[in-house]
Design an enzyme around this catalytic site. Structure first.
Site, PDB file in Angstrom:
ATOM      1  N   LYS A  93       5.190   6.044   4.106  1.00  0.00           N
ATOM      2  CA  LYS A  93       4.649   6.153   2.730  1.00  0.00           C
ATOM      3  C   LYS A  93       3.375   5.664   2.432  1.00  0.00           C
ATOM      4  CE  LYS A  93       5.053   3.521  -0.718  1.00  0.00           C
ATOM      5  NZ  LYS A  93       3.802   3.857  -1.523  1.00  0.00           N
ATOM      6  N   GLU A 113       2.834  -7.965   7.362  1.00  0.00           N
ATOM      7  CA  GLU A 113       1.790  -8.249   7.353  1.00  0.00           C
ATOM      8  C   GLU A 113       1.211  -8.686   5.905  1.00  0.00           C
ATOM      9  OE1 GLU A 113      -1.776  -8.913   6.590  1.00  0.00           O
ATOM     10  OE2 GLU A 113      -2.431  -6.987   7.368  1.00  0.00           O
ATOM     11  N   CYS A 124      -7.297  -8.995   3.415  1.00  0.00           N
ATOM     12  CA  CYS A 124      -6.058  -9.870   3.277  1.00  0.00           C
ATOM     13  C   CYS A 124      -6.513 -11.173   3.835  1.00  0.00           C
ATOM     14  CB  CYS A 124      -4.745  -9.342   4.052  1.00  0.00           C
ATOM     15  SG  CYS A 124      -5.142  -8.751   5.562  1.00  0.00           S
TER      16      CYS A 124
END
Length: 505
Positions: free
Chosen positions: A195, A272, A306
């Protein structure tokens, strides 16, 4: 100089490019199809806030169709009979196709995500095709062991593909995060239902076309664009999905952990997640290097990274001068159209992200941090935030504790190496950390003391396909990349064979 920094952030001649999306449907069982309910959604250009195109919106029924196709391809399709060399050939061909179409893909990434095309060309695309090539090299090297055991037995182990992998990728590095997920799973022999992020589906769908061209059998890779609340949630708890791999926020990662086994079937889960990485500048640092390192550490990809070095700890002896130079560096950014080669900083990915970042700026000012530059929207169109620098930040401030995911530099002062290690570790996250120092002893002391999955010394944002990536604490579970990234998609089987009675010794 820090290798690659000048190349990524150098101003180029002013030339604006154009690109048109080629694919907007769902890839299910080797075919491009419309959603079962006929629903579509707009993907928005964050530069001008205008719709780019309409994309098919996957729902629960579409996830069911995709999982069924992936299960069939894994259990009964030709993929199961592919040797490691056969899988490697497909992956190598895919890598070559990505490299062949790199300009189109870079422009598509810039259009949909907002990152400068110049950055996508030199960072995202080379890392993407390198990842496919790296795991192509692993595909025929997945082996077990023969193990001597007590008694009249022959024992060995073998490594087998895990099965159907559900993969959910984020919007900040769509092409690269897609490669980090697809490449090891395909090398291992798994089949996939992926997705995409609803904000940035276009480049992932274009890769779907290249996957078909590379010769992967139907149903091996299924790519669906949809939203987390229906398509993503259904994929997570689907009983025929053996594993979930997710990159995104810690908040959503915790929900995935809670929901993945609701169907009564245990799943492998790798996550993650977020970060609030400390970046430590020692008093002996090369200041030219340190300013560049700190700038890239937080402003790369507009702060939408991130592992961004979003807590900048600077030694008190150099603090004032260093802060002054950071402000000057931040003010050199060129904000503008992501398809223009002169742009060094594009917009945030969405209106939601724009508002989130600006709200954190308000909170920082309210709590007493000293804003030295930026802090507002750039222009009246597009989701642009001016590069922002806060000084006199303290550990208890919200901007020093929570992940902002935007171009906001928070600078804190420290006086002692053990003090800064303790303060750096006093956070729920542990994805990354940075250190700038001339001293090997200090570098090793800091690297050993910091609880983070990656520690950069005199560099930042260095990613290589053979280096494991992941975090401590609330920054995730497991590792991506390197051999450990392959382990996520393999099961270990032990086989024990008894020697028949009367057989030769």
């Amino acid at each position: 100089k820090v290798r690659g920094f000048n190349r990524i952030f150098a101003r180029s001649f002013s030339k604006t490019h154009q690109v048109t999306p080629k694919q907007t449907k769902l890839l299910i069982d080797g075919k491009w199809v419309s959603s079962a309910k006929g629903e579509k959604f707009e993907t928005i250009n964050p530069v001008n806030e205008k719709p780019i195109t309409l994309v098919e919106r996957a729902g629960v029924e579409d996830i069911d169709r995709a999982v069924e196709a992936a299960r069939k391809a894994f259990d009964k399709g030709p993929w199961r009979k592919f040797s490691g060399q056969d899988r490697a050939a497909c992956l190598f061909k895919l890598a070559n196709l990505v490299e062949k179409h790199q300009e189109e893909l870079a422009l598509l990434e810039a259009l949909d995500n907002g990152k400068p095309a110049a950055v996508a060309r030199v960072a995202d695309l080379p890392l993407t095709w390198d990842c496919y090539r790296y795991y192509a090299g692993w595909a025929d090297k997945i082996t077990g062991d023969t193990i001597p055991v007590h008694g009249d037995y022959f024992a060995y182990t073998k490594r087998e593909p895990l099965g159907v992998a559900g993969q959910i990728i984020p919007w900040n590095f769509p092409l690269l995060m897609q490669a980090w997920k697809l490449a090891p799973a395909l090398a291992a022999g798994c089949t996939i239902v992926m997705k995409t992020a609803e904000q940035t589906p276009l480049s992932a769908l274009r890769i779907g076309e290249l996957i078909k061209e590379a010769g992967f059998p139907d149903g091996v890779v299924n790519i669906l664009s949809g939203f987390g609340e229906d398509a993503g949630a259904h994929l997570v708890h689907h009983p025929d999905v053996d594993k979930i791999a997710f990159t995104g926020s810690t908040e959503v990662g915790l929900k995935i952990m809670q929901n993945s086994s609701k169907s009564g079937h245990l799943k492998r889960v790798t996550l993650e997640l977020g970060g609030k990485s400390p970046n430590i500048i020692m008093d002996d640092a090369d200041l030219d290097l340190a300013v560049q390192q700190a700038h890239v550490g937080i402003f790369f990809n507009h702060g939408q990274c991130c592992i961004a070095g979003s807590r900048l700890f600077v030694h008190e002896k150099i603090y004032d001068h260093f802060v002054e130079r950071c402000v000057k560096q931040a003010e050199t950014a060129v904000l503008g159209d992501s398809l223009n080669d002169a742009t060094t900083q594009g917009p945030q990915v969405s209106k939601e992200q724009l508002e989130k970042v600006l709200n954190y700026v308000k909170i920082g000012k309210k709590e007493g941090a000293k804003m030295l530059t930026g802090g507002s929207r750039h222009g009246d169109k597009g989701y642009f935030v001016k590069p922002t620098v806060f000084a006199d930040v303290t550990d208890d401030m919200t901007i020093a504790r929570e992940e902002i995911f935007g171009p906001v530099m928070s600078i804190l002062k420290f006086s002692d190496i053990d003090e800064v290690i303790s303060r750096a570790n006093n956070n729920e996250y542990g994805l990354g950390a940075g250190v700038v120092t001339r001293s090997v002893d200090k570098a090793l002391h800091l690297a050993n003391g910091l609880r983070a999955g990656t520690v950069y010394v005199n560099c930042y944002d260095v990613f290589r396909s053979n280096l494991p990536f992941g975090g401590y604490k609330n920054s995730g579970l497991g590792r991506e990349l390197g051999p450990k990234g392959l382990d996520n998609y393999l099961e270990d089987k032990t086989v024990i064979i008894s020697r028949p009675a009367g057989s030769l010794p």
